[in-house]
Design a protein around this motif. Structure first.
Motif, PDB file in Angstrom:
ATOM      1  N   SER A 151      25.605 -82.786  96.232  1.00 42.34           N
ATOM      2  CA  SER A 151      24.178 -83.701  95.619  1.00 42.34           C
ATOM      3  C   SER A 151      23.991 -83.127  94.653  1.00 42.34           C
ATOM      4  O   SER A 151      23.856 -83.848  93.637  1.00 42.34           O
ATOM      5  N   ASN A 152      23.624 -81.752  94.413  1.00 43.86           N
ATOM      6  CA  ASN A 152      23.037 -81.297  93.453  1.00 43.86           C
ATOM      7  C   ASN A 152      23.947 -81.294  92.178  1.00 43.86           C
ATOM      8  O   ASN A 152      23.184 -81.682  90.936  1.00 43.86           O
ATOM      9  N   ASP A 203      23.994 -84.631  90.553  1.00 40.75           N
ATOM     10  CA  ASP A 203      22.673 -85.144  89.934  1.00 40.75           C
ATOM     11  C   ASP A 203      22.839 -84.870  88.304  1.00 40.75           C
ATOM     12  O   ASP A 203      22.196 -85.644  87.570  1.00 40.75           O
TER      13      ASP A 203
END
Length: 478
Positions: A257-258, A261
């Motif tokens: 997820s990081n 981003d």
């Protein structure tokens, strides 16, 4: 006379240095900080550090997920073509030894001092998992002398066989140490300090490692499984008992997820998309995201290992990212799932190591893998009824290998290791790969080992084979 003065001066300097050293030790002691390490903090830190690197970029997204063709790259495609520097795989090594194993060794030391066998058991299980990740990827690694820098600044490497055997001993010791009626622990972010679940995880990890050595040491593998049965031990027995690290909000979000981003250079591989389409697999909508622009197939994977121009020409909006489930901040880093435990039991039965029903366990494994993503019972029944999914007792490695590969999606390191061990599914090398038509079967050692531990590094290479991506490891027989 000059020599006399020089001697006096040297003595004065030595006393000064000794005095300064003593003073610095005193000065650098924080009056507000604890001088005794706390096992719960060490346990939490080691678990998160290992999960982050296991599920993160260097070892997962930019390596094993590409090798086993779960994901592919649509730009910056060098890793997808097997082009790496000798620092590319350093993170698993550095984090594994300096953040994971060293902290877990300290937990074991404190546990012995406090007579808390549950801390020791949990630390032994996590340490065995960390060591298994290292040896699965690199082969021969420091084990006996690992993470004891006071005694071994340049640790020797142990053979992969010896490492696996030692880990099986460690896990047996962990199983004995873990006692649900014993002293409580804290800091466990996998099972919330539930010791009964750790006992099941320990046995499931023993089973996984027993199968790692099954092609080389079948008698030993069979004995390990017999020991588990004789102890009355059980394995992970539901999806709720899956060993996993569940992430929370930023900055402690899932590493995938990081990354998404700020970056957009990964897509799902055409290999697995094609397989899921062929099997009418309901997990396609979980594993892959719909294309941003409308396309005839809705889900479009890209071939692994394209040249940069060829990859980008496929179109960012016309190809599928991995599914939102895997890009969510709270997505779990699965360590060992219920489905995997069932697949392993099915294989043990198929090899004649147990008297269980391999076909039944295989169907339970596929069911658990689908249920893991909330697939309904009717869809599961239809899926299992397909001839291409039904268990083939005459070729258990193909049946288990292909379905296990699908089930391990997202777990790059584990999926890659199982593909090397079972030789299924049959994968084609990267389109513009640089290994002469081969897929990587190991990580290369970090360059720092060549410069800082050269003698032991050289001995490991001499024993194992060239330090290249195509050198097969001991467990990888075929």
């Amino acid at each position: 006379m000059k020599l006399k003065y020089l001697s006096i001066l040297s003595g004065a300097v030595l006393l000064s240095v000794t005095s300064c050293k003593k003073e610095l030790v005193d000065i650098n002691v924080s009056p507000n900080g604890s001088q005794t390490a706390q096992p719960d903090y060490l346990l939490t830190a080691a678990t998160k550090a290992t999960a982050d690197t296991y599920w993160g970029v260097a070892n997962n997204l930019d390596a094993s997920l590409l090798f086993v063709q779960y994901w592919a790259k649509i730009q910056y495609t060098d890793p997808d073509r097997y082009i790496y520097t000798n620092s590319a795989f350093q993170e698993l090594w550095t984090v594994g030894y300096s953040k994971s194993i060293i902290n877990l060794n300290e937990v074991i030391k404190i546990a012995d001092a406090q007579s808390n066998t549950n801390y020791k058991g949990v630390a032994l299980v996590l340490r065995a998992w960390t060591f298994s990740l290292l040896t699965d990827a690199f082969g021969n690694i420091p084990y006996t002398q690992a993470a004891n820098i006071k005694q071994y600044v340049t640790p020797a490497y142990d053979s992969q066989k010896d490492v696996y055997f030692a880990l099986l001993d460690d896990l047996k010791a962990a199983q004995t140490a873990l006692n649900p009626s014993g002293k409580a622990i804290a800091g466990d972010i996998v099972y919330g300090n539930n010791i009964a679940s750790w006992k099941k995880f320990a046995n499931s990890l023993r089973l996984r490692i027993a199968l790692r050595i099954a092609d080389r040491e079948p008698a030993k593998a069979k004995q390990v499984i017999a020991d588990i049965q004789a102890e009355g031990g059980s394995f992970i027995s539901s999806n709720n008992e899956t060993a996993q690290f569940t992430y929370i909000d930023s900055p402690n979000q899932n590493p995938v997820s990081n990354l998404f981003d700020t970056r957009d250079d990964y897509r799902i591989s055409k290999t697995i998309v094609d397989k899921l389409f062929t099997l009418n697999d309901p997990r396609l909508a979980v594993y892959a995201a719909k294309t941003q622009d409308a396309t005839p197939q809705t889900y479009v994977g890209i071939p692994n290992g394209l040249l940069v121009g060829d990859a980008s020409n496929l179109g960012f909006t016309k190809t599928s990212k991995p599914g939102t489930y895997f890009r969510a901040p709270h997505a779990p880093a699965v360590i060992l799932s219920y489905a995997e435990s069932l697949f392993d039991r099915a294989e043990a039965a198929a090899r004649g190591f147990t008297t269980e029903d391999a076909g039944s366990l295989y169907e339970q494994a596929v069911t658990a893998a689908l249920t893991q993503y909330s697939i309904g019972t009717a869809d599961i029944a239809a899926y299992l009824a397909q001839p291409a999914v039904k268990y083939d007792a005459s070729n258990y490695k193909k049946s288990i290998g292909e379905q296990k590969w699908i089930a391990l999606f997202g777990q790059g390191l584990e999926g890659w290791t199982e593909w090397r061990r079972l030789d299924y599914p049959v994968l084609q090398p990267a389109v513009a790969g640089t290994l002469g038509g081969k897929i990587p079967v190991r990580f290369i050692y970090p360059g720092t080992e060549q410069s800082l531990n050269k003698t032991n590094y050289s001995a490991a290479v001499a024993a194992q084979g060239a330090d290249v991506l195509t050198t097969k490891l001991w467990f990888d027989v075929n």
